[in-house]
Design a protein around this motif. Structure first.
Motif, short mmCIF file in Angstrom:
data_model
loop_
_atom_site.label_atom_id
_atom_site.label_comp_id
_atom_site.label_asym_id
_atom_site.label_seq_id
_atom_site.Cartn_x
_atom_site.Cartn_y
_atom_site.Cartn_z
N ASN A 139 51.62 -1.37 121.14
CA ASN A 139 51.65 -0.15 120.19
C ASN A 139 53.31 -0.89 119.97
OD1 ASN A 139 49.58 1.61 119.44
ND2 ASN A 139 50.70 2.64 121.75
N PHE A 140 53.54 -1.58 119.14
CA PHE A 140 54.81 -2.50 118.74
C PHE A 140 55.31 -2.01 117.38
CE2 PHE A 140 51.23 -4.55 119.40
CZ PHE A 140 51.52 -6.11 121.09
N ILE A 141 56.98 -1.92 117.31
CA ILE A 141 57.73 -1.25 116.48
C ILE A 141 57.64 -2.60 115.11
CG2 ILE A 141 60.49 -1.08 116.11
CD1 ILE A 141 60.60 -0.57 119.04
N PHE A 142 57.41 -2.33 114.05
CA PHE A 142 57.23 -2.53 113.34
C PHE A 142 58.53 -2.93 112.33
CE2 PHE A 142 56.74 -3.57 108.40
CZ PHE A 142 55.29 -5.20 109.04
N ASP A 143 59.36 -4.51 112.96
CA ASP A 143 60.39 -4.24 111.90
C ASP A 143 60.87 -5.94 111.29
OD1 ASP A 143 63.46 -4.49 111.78
OD2 ASP A 143 64.03 -4.52 114.13
N THR A 144 60.91 -5.39 109.79
CA THR A 144 61.01 -6.81 109.01
C THR A 144 62.69 -7.48 109.09
OG1 THR A 144 62.14 -5.04 106.93
CG2 THR A 144 59.40 -5.48 107.93
N GLY A 145 63.90 -6.94 110.01
CA GLY A 145 64.84 -7.62 109.61
C GLY A 145 64.83 -8.14 111.31
N ALA A 146 63.60 -8.65 112.77
CA ALA A 146 64.33 -8.99 113.51
C ALA A 146 63.98 -10.19 113.10
CB ALA A 146 63.80 -7.80 114.27
N GLY A 147 64.94 -10.60 114.08
CA GLY A 147 65.81 -12.17 114.14
C GLY A 147 64.08 -12.68 115.28
N MET A 148 63.17 -12.47 116.21
CA MET A 148 62.67 -12.59 117.05
C MET A 148 62.01 -11.82 117.03
SD MET A 148 65.00 -12.27 120.40
CE MET A 148 65.85 -14.44 120.39
N ASN A 149 60.19 -12.35 117.40
CA ASN A 149 59.66 -11.21 118.25
C ASN A 149 59.93 -10.50 120.05
OD1 ASN A 149 58.38 -10.72 116.23
ND2 ASN A 149 57.03 -13.13 116.40
N LEU A 150 59.59 -9.94 120.55
CA LEU A 150 59.90 -9.36 121.71
C LEU A 150 58.70 -8.43 122.24
CD1 LEU A 150 64.06 -8.12 121.63
CD2 LEU A 150 62.92 -10.76 122.51
N LEU A 151 58.01 -8.79 123.82
CA LEU A 151 57.34 -7.99 124.26
C LEU A 151 58.20 -7.35 125.51
CD1 LEU A 151 54.81 -10.23 123.88
CD2 LEU A 151 54.82 -8.29 122.47
#
Length: 92
Positions: free
Chosen positions: A50-62
């Motif tokens: 499950n992931f947070i869908f964030d169109t304004g994020a500058g990077m992807n984090l896990l």
């Protein structure tokens, strides 16, 4: 003449490389948290999560726990990570 040619090139490239609408609408199921975050279910290299869908994020984090499940994931060891985000410390 040069201006007309330049204008035609700009118009052609913007039309040729623009996004095309899909023939059928694409539906992506999601849930929304009380805080307004959009949560989607996705698969990375065969591992569901499950992931947070964030169109304004500058990077992807896990999370480290999730990233460790993925065997062929390229990891950037120069960035810090936190394995217990948003967890309160227990006081004794």
């Amino acid at each position: 003449m040069k201006n007309t040619l330049l204008l035609l090139i700009i118009i052609f490239t913007s039309v040729a490389y623009s996004q095309q609408l899909p023939e059928k609408p694409i539906h992506i199921p999601f849930t929304q948290t009380a805080g307004g975050h959009i949560i989607i279910t996705a698969t990375i290299n065969g591992i569901n999560g499950n992931f947070i869908f964030d169109t304004g994020a500058g990077m992807n984090l896990l999370t480290k726990k999730f990233a460790d499940k993925i065997t062929d994931l390229k990891k950037n060891s120069t960035l810090p990570y936190w394995s217990s985000c948003n967890r309160r410390r227990n006081s004794f």
